[in-house]
Each structure stands twice: as structure tokens, then as C-alpha cells.
Write a protein that holds these residues in place. Structure first.
Motif, PDB file in Angstrom:
ATOM      1  N   ARG A  10      98.832  58.692  47.232  1.00 21.05           N
ATOM      2  CA  ARG A  10      98.881  60.093  47.664  1.00 21.05           C
ATOM      3  C   ARG A  10     100.321  60.538  47.897  1.00 21.05           C
ATOM      4  O   ARG A  10     100.727  61.647  47.530  1.00 21.05           O
ATOM      5  CB  ARG A  10      98.059  60.283  48.942  1.00 21.05           C
ATOM      6  N   GLN A  11     101.095  59.688  48.532  1.00 22.90           N
ATOM      7  CA  GLN A  11     102.496  60.023  48.803  1.00 22.90           C
ATOM      8  C   GLN A  11     103.286  60.191  47.510  1.00 22.90           C
ATOM      9  O   GLN A  11     104.121  61.082  47.391  1.00 22.90           O
ATOM     10  CB  GLN A  11     103.131  58.938  49.680  1.00 22.90           C
ATOM     11  N   ALA A  12     102.972  59.323  46.545  1.00 22.01           N
ATOM     12  CA  ALA A  12     103.667  59.422  45.255  1.00 22.01           C
ATOM     13  C   ALA A  12     103.311  60.734  44.548  1.00 22.01           C
ATOM     14  O   ALA A  12     104.181  61.407  43.976  1.00 22.01           O
ATOM     15  CB  ALA A  12     103.314  58.235  44.369  1.00 22.01           C
ATOM     16  N   ARG A  13     102.008  61.093  44.596  1.00 20.70           N
ATOM     17  CA  ARG A  13     101.590  62.358  43.971  1.00 20.70           C
ATOM     18  C   ARG A  13     102.221  63.548  44.682  1.00 20.70           C
ATOM     19  O   ARG A  13     102.646  64.513  44.042  1.00 20.70           O
ATOM     20  CB  ARG A  13     100.061  62.468  43.982  1.00 20.70           C
ATOM     21  N   ALA A  14     102.289  63.471  46.019  1.00 20.25           N
ATOM     22  CA  ALA A  14     102.896  64.571  46.784  1.00 20.25           C
ATOM     23  C   ALA A  14     104.377  64.695  46.452  1.00 20.25           C
ATOM     24  O   ALA A  14     104.896  65.809  46.292  1.00 20.25           O
ATOM     25  CB  ALA A  14     102.708  64.335  48.282  1.00 20.25           C
ATOM     26  N   ALA A  15     105.056  63.560  46.340  1.00 17.56           N
ATOM     27  CA  ALA A  15     106.485  63.584  46.006  1.00 17.56           C
ATOM     28  C   ALA A  15     106.698  64.153  44.609  1.00 17.56           C
ATOM     29  O   ALA A  15     107.646  64.932  44.366  1.00 17.56           O
ATOM     30  CB  ALA A  15     107.071  62.181  46.112  1.00 17.56           C
ATOM     31  N   GLU A  16     105.807  63.779  43.676  1.00 22.16           N
ATOM     32  CA  GLU A  16     105.919  64.279  42.306  1.00 22.16           C
ATOM     33  C   GLU A  16     105.691  65.786  42.270  1.00 22.16           C
ATOM     34  O   GLU A  16     106.402  66.524  41.568  1.00 22.16           O
ATOM     35  CB  GLU A  16     104.907  63.551  41.421  1.00 22.16           C
TER      36      GLU A  16
ATOM     37  N   ARG B  81     106.125  67.909  44.762  1.00 20.42           N
ATOM     38  CA  ARG B  81     107.255  68.558  45.434  1.00 20.42           C
ATOM     39  C   ARG B  81     108.449  68.686  44.479  1.00 20.42           C
ATOM     40  O   ARG B  81     109.078  69.742  44.401  1.00 20.42           O
ATOM     41  CB  ARG B  81     107.645  67.754  46.673  1.00 20.42           C
ATOM     42  N   GLN B  82     108.726  67.632  43.737  1.00 20.13           N
ATOM     43  CA  GLN B  82     109.856  67.675  42.806  1.00 20.13           C
ATOM     44  C   GLN B  82     109.592  68.669  41.690  1.00 20.13           C
ATOM     45  O   GLN B  82     110.503  69.377  41.237  1.00 20.13           O
ATOM     46  CB  GLN B  82     110.110  66.289  42.222  1.00 20.13           C
ATOM     47  N   ARG B  83     108.332  68.753  41.248  1.00 21.18           N
ATOM     48  CA  ARG B  83     107.982  69.707  40.199  1.00 21.18           C
ATOM     49  C   ARG B  83     108.195  71.146  40.682  1.00 21.18           C
ATOM     50  O   ARG B  83     108.662  72.008  39.928  1.00 21.18           O
ATOM     51  CB  ARG B  83     106.526  69.491  39.776  1.00 21.18           C
ATOM     52  N   ILE B  84     107.882  71.389  41.947  1.00 23.74           N
ATOM     53  CA  ILE B  84     108.098  72.714  42.537  1.00 23.74           C
ATOM     54  C   ILE B  84     109.597  73.034  42.597  1.00 23.74           C
ATOM     55  O   ILE B  84     110.027  74.135  42.249  1.00 23.74           O
ATOM     56  CB  ILE B  84     107.471  72.793  43.943  1.00 23.74           C
ATOM     57  N   VAL B  85     110.390  72.057  43.036  1.00 24.23           N
ATOM     58  CA  VAL B  85     111.843  72.263  43.124  1.00 24.23           C
ATOM     59  C   VAL B  85     112.420  72.532  41.737  1.00 24.23           C
ATOM     60  O   VAL B  85     113.265  73.433  41.566  1.00 24.23           O
ATOM     61  CB  VAL B  85     112.528  71.040  43.781  1.00 24.23           C
ATOM     62  N   ASP B  86     111.992  71.768  40.742  1.00 26.84           N
ATOM     63  CA  ASP B  86     112.495  71.960  39.382  1.00 26.84           C
ATOM     64  C   ASP B  86     112.140  73.355  38.857  1.00 26.84           C
ATOM     65  O   ASP B  86     112.967  74.019  38.213  1.00 26.84           O
ATOM     66  CB  ASP B  86     111.915  70.899  38.446  1.00 26.84           C
ATOM     67  N   ALA B  87     110.897  73.787  39.129  1.00 27.11           N
ATOM     68  CA  ALA B  87     110.471  75.117  38.672  1.00 27.11           C
ATOM     69  C   ALA B  87     111.274  76.202  39.370  1.00 27.11           C
ATOM     70  O   ALA B  87     111.690  77.186  38.743  1.00 27.11           O
ATOM     71  CB  ALA B  87     108.977  75.305  38.927  1.00 27.11           C
TER      72      ALA B  87
ATOM     73  N   PRO C  87      98.751  78.384  47.755  1.00 29.68           N
ATOM     74  CA  PRO C  87      98.594  77.615  49.010  1.00 29.68           C
ATOM     75  C   PRO C  87      99.121  76.192  48.879  1.00 29.68           C
ATOM     76  O   PRO C  87      99.670  75.633  49.834  1.00 29.68           O
ATOM     77  CB  PRO C  87      97.078  77.626  49.241  1.00 29.68           C
ATOM     78  N   GLY C  88      98.955  75.598  47.676  1.00 28.83           N
ATOM     79  CA  GLY C  88      99.464  74.248  47.478  1.00 28.83           C
ATOM     80  C   GLY C  88     100.978  74.195  47.603  1.00 28.83           C
ATOM     81  O   GLY C  88     101.542  73.251  48.168  1.00 28.83           O
ATOM     82  N   LEU C  89     101.651  75.211  47.057  1.00 22.95           N
ATOM     83  CA  LEU C  89     103.116  75.268  47.191  1.00 22.95           C
ATOM     84  C   LEU C  89     103.513  75.383  48.654  1.00 22.95           C
ATOM     85  O   LEU C  89     104.448  74.721  49.113  1.00 22.95           O
ATOM     86  CB  LEU C  89     103.654  76.455  46.380  1.00 22.95           C
ATOM     87  N   LEU C  90     102.791  76.242  49.400  1.00 25.24           N
ATOM     88  CA  LEU C  90     103.125  76.448  50.812  1.00 25.24           C
ATOM     89  C   LEU C  90     102.900  75.191  51.644  1.00 25.24           C
ATOM     90  O   LEU C  90     103.459  75.068  52.739  1.00 25.24           O
ATOM     91  CB  LEU C  90     102.298  77.611  51.379  1.00 25.24           C
ATOM     92  N   GLY C  91     102.110  74.273  51.118  1.00 26.25           N
ATOM     93  CA  GLY C  91     101.953  73.005  51.807  1.00 26.25           C
ATOM     94  C   GLY C  91     103.213  72.151  51.744  1.00 26.25           C
ATOM     95  O   GLY C  91     103.394  71.236  52.559  1.00 26.25           O
ATOM     96  N   HIS C  92     104.093  72.448  50.779  1.00 27.39           N
ATOM     97  CA  HIS C  92     105.345  71.700  50.628  1.00 27.39           C
ATOM     98  C   HIS C  92     106.550  72.493  51.133  1.00 27.39           C
ATOM     99  O   HIS C  92     107.478  71.918  51.703  1.00 27.39           O
ATOM    100  CB  HIS C  92     105.562  71.334  49.159  1.00 27.39           C
ATOM    101  N   PHE C  93     106.525  73.812  50.907  1.00 24.94           N
ATOM    102  CA  PHE C  93     107.643  74.664  51.317  1.00 24.94           C
ATOM    103  C   PHE C  93     107.088  75.910  51.991  1.00 24.94           C
ATOM    104  O   PHE C  93     106.283  76.628  51.391  1.00 24.94           O
ATOM    105  CB  PHE C  93     108.494  75.053  50.111  1.00 24.94           C
TER     106      PHE C  93
END
Length: 427
Positions: A10-16, A18-24, A51-57
């Protein structure tokens, strides 16, 4: 029961994610500009729900901070590596600029942010202000070492040269986004580095003294109003006053929040009229932006025309006085120019063509003045009129950005005067 392996997955998927959001976010901030990009745009590009994005940022501001921090961390590491690999006393700024040019998105993002974030309300204002302090410290160390080893002439003030160098670099990065075929940041920095080895105001002793006879006719700076800007309306006094108030409030709001984040309703409320009344005077936000930019040009041109001289070098040497008056009497003109010229870097911005044309015209104007100054013998032969024109405009813009971040520490007029005394030495 949740196993360690499940938690790790789960942590790996969340990190992936999050990085995809930052790249976008990075790609959209670069291509469309920060103010024109919404969280929903970023979520769609990253293939996540809003909502998924807001869970990270929690906000777009947090995302911008993440994007900027990533660029800055890499930039400072590379700066240190380039400095460590250089010869003692080496001037490394052109090498750093070369690295920046190879980093996708770096120039586009920071050319835009430099002016955009000069407004205190911008989420990146404090970060960009701190960035100036860090870069100043790094640059000063390089210049001090260069002065000790003779790469910079001993009569040059390292502190002042650092300020002017950073300002010119910022200005070059911005202008190169509008005129990429005319402005090469790396070449310009290499030329500046070679000039530092000469004493301030140096000229070849074999070069003839400036001519004493009348100078050539001076060029006029053509107007640069945006196509479609409304002409001055000779209507009733109340209507003229209302339009003047609309322009003043629009200029203030654009300089604080940018064009993208300022609505016609915001401007109407500031003026104290309805949106329909505002649209009666300016039929669209783009026409209002055109009018604001035209008004800024008109105000500056009035001051320029009032201080005409007969000799090209004297026109150039007097530029600092206009900068001093602007800072004292019309800081809003500087603010709206800094914010909009940087916000308009993306080609789709309604003011992009205006600034492209303005930069072209101003460089042409300055280049002709420097060319005439060289004919008169005032500009030394080793200086190129076109390059001096580009650098003067870049320096002026960059000093204004620095002033907006720290108005007590940067004297734009004094630095322009010192620069032009170096370029156009009096005999």
C-alpha cells in the motif's frame, strides 16, 4: 489481518501515486502556468480522482512547493558539483546555465515564477525570496574566490556585481522564453564573465576619444500597445473617470493575484460597479488586460519623452532616473509588469504576443542607441551593441524582481547607473 507485506504494498502504491501527481503538476505548471492550472486538471493528468489527489496534497500551493523544492534541490547539488570540479577562481555561472537549459521545464517554470511570485500573496513568495538569499550566498562565494585569483578585476565590488549578475541572469531567462532565437542565456553569461576581468569602465587606450560634434538623430521608441486595445474615448467626464478607476483597480489586482486568478467580478467589486457596467466599458477581460498594458506603456513613455537628450550615450545614462521615479511614484507599474510578463510565458496566455513584441521593440531601440553611442565613440569597441541592449533590458527587469522581494535592500536606479558607467565610460 493486515500483514507487513500488505502495508508495504500500500505504501509503495501511495508513493507511486504521489509521484505521478507531482510529475503531472510539474508538466502542467510548465506548459500552462501555475495560475491557469487547476487541481482537477492535475488529477485528470495523473489519472486519479480529485478526492484522491486531495488525499496526498491539500492544495495546489502544496503541490507547487513540492515541484519547486524538487527543482531547487537538484539545482543546488549541481551548483556545488560544478563548483567543486572547476579550477580555483573559475567562473561557473555559464556552466550552471548550460545545465539549467538541459533540465526539462526548469527555465520555463522559474522564468514564470520569478515575477509571478513577487506578489506577497503568492504561495511561492517566501520560498522564492529565500531562494534569492541562497543563490546570492552561493554566487558571492564564487565571485569572491574569482576576485582572489584575478578572474574578476580587483576594482569591482563583489557584492554589487553579485546583485547585478543575479538580476541579469533572471532577466535573460525570462526574455529567452519570448525570443529564443535572439537570446542565448549561456552565451550572454560567458560574455559577462569575460568582461569581469577588465576594470570597471575599461576602454582600449588606442580607441579614439568620443566625438565632440553633434550626435546622430536618436531613435524613437515605438508604442507597443496590444492589438485590440481600445482607443482613448472622448466621452463624458464621468465615463472617463470610471474607465480610469477601472484601469487603476485592474492594474492593482493583476499585480497582486495575476491575470488568471483575477475575475471581472473581482474588478467590478473593487471599482464599486456591477459586472454589466464593467463590461459596458471593456467588453472582455482580454480587452481590459490590453488596456492595462497600454496604460502602463503610456505612463512610462510620458516620462521617457520628458527626459530626451541629444546624444545616445546621455539617453542611456539617464535611464536610471526613470527607474528611480517609477519606484518612488508608480510602484504599481513595476508590480503589474513583473507579474504579467512572467505569467504570460505560456504561449496560450492572452498577453504572450504583447510581451514578445514589447521585448523585441525595446531591444531594437536600445541596440540602436548603443550603436549610435559606439559611432560617437562613447561605447568602447569591445562591446557589442546588440548584446548590451539585451543585457540592459535583462538587468533592469531582474533588478525590479529583486526589488519586489526586498525593497529596502535593492536600489534599482543605483545599480543601473553603476552598470551604465561601466559600459559607457566618460573620458
Amino acid at each position: 489481518m493486515t500483514t507487513a507485506a500488505t502495508r508495504g504494498s500500500r505504501q509503495a502504491r501511495a508513493a507511486e501515486t504521489r509521484q505521478r501527481i507531482v510529475d503531472a503538476a510539474r508538466e502542467l505548471f510548465i506548459s500552462n502556468g501555475y495560475r491557469s492550472t487547476s487541481l482537477r486538471d492535475i488529477a485528470a493528468a495523473a489519472s486519479v480522482s480529485h478526492p484522491g489527489l486531495l488525499g496526498h496534497f491539500a492544495s495546489k500551493d502544496d503541490l507547487l512547493a513540492e515541484v519547486v523544492a524538487g527543482f531547487e534541490d537538484d539545482n543546488e547539488k549541481d551548483f556545488d558539483l560544478i563548483a567543486a570540479a572547476s579550477e580555483p577562481g573559475g567562473l561557473i555561472f555559464a556552466d550552471v546555465a548550460r545545465r539549467n537549459a538541459r533540465t526539462p521545464g526548469y527555465l520555463e517554470l522559474f522564468a514564470a515564477l520569478t515575477g509571478e511570485a513577487s506578489a506577497p500573496e503568492h504561495p511561492a513568495h517566501d520560498r522564492m525570496r529565500a531562494r534569492y538569499a541562497r543563490l546570492r550566498s552561493l554566487s558571492a562565494e564564487v565571485l569572491e574566490d574569482a576576485a582572489l585569483h584575478g578572474s574578476v578585476d580587483s576594482d569591482r565590488d563583489v557584492s554589487d556585481e553579485t546583485t547585478r549578475h543575479m538580476a541579469g541572469w533572471d532577466g535573460l531567462q525570462l526574455i529567452s522564453q519570448y525570443l529564443p532565437d535572439r537570446v542565448d542565456v549561456v552565451d550572454m553569461l560567458e560574455e559577462r564573465e569575460s568582461l569581469w576581468a577588465m576594470p570597471s569602465g575599461w576602454r582600449d587606450p588606442d580607441q579614439p576619444a568620443p566625438a565632440a560634434d553633434a550626435a546622430s538623430p536618436l531613435p524613437a521608441l515605438d508604442g507597443t500597445a496590444v492589438e485590440g486595445a481600445p482607443e482613448t474615448d472622448p466621452g463624458y467626464a464621468v465615463g472617463r473617470r470610471r474607465r480610469a478607476q477601472i484601469l487603476a483597480d485592474a492594474m492593482r489586482l493583476f499585480s497582486r493575484a495575476g491575470y488568471g486568478d483575477t475575475s471581472l467580478r473581482d474588478i467590478a467589486e473593487a471599482v464599486g460597479v456591477s459586472k454589466s457596467t464593467l463590461l459596458h466599458h471593456y467588453a472582455s477581460k482580454e480587452l481590459l488586460l490590453s488596456a492595462v498594458l497600454s496604460e502602463r506603456d503610456r505612463s512610462i513613455q510620458e516620462r521617457t519623452d520628458a527626459h530626451r537628450a541629444e546624444r545616445a550615450a546621455d539617453v542611456l545614462r539617464a535611464i536610471h532616473e526613470g527607474a528611480r521615479v517609477n519606484a518612488l511614484d508608480e510602484p504599481g507599474l513595476i508590480e503589474v509588469y513583473a507579474v504579467l510578463s512572467c505569467e504570460a510565458v505560456p504561449a496560450g496566455h492572452p498577453a504572450h504576443d504583447y510581451f514578445t513584441e514589447r521585448f523585441r521593440r525595446v531591444i531594437d531601440h536600445f541596440a540602436e542607441l548603443f550603436r549610435l553611442a559606439q559611432v560617437d565613440g562613447d561605447l568602447p569597441d569591445h562591446r557589442d551593441p546588440e548584446h548590451e541592449a539585451v543585457w540592459l533590458l535583462a538587468l533592469w527587469d531582474g533588478l525590479q524582481y529583486q526589488w519586489l522581494y526586498d525593497r529596502d535592500a535593492v536600489d534599482v536606479a543605483a545599480h543601473l547607473r553603476a552598470h551604465l558607467e561601466d559600459v559607457l565610460p566618460r573620458v
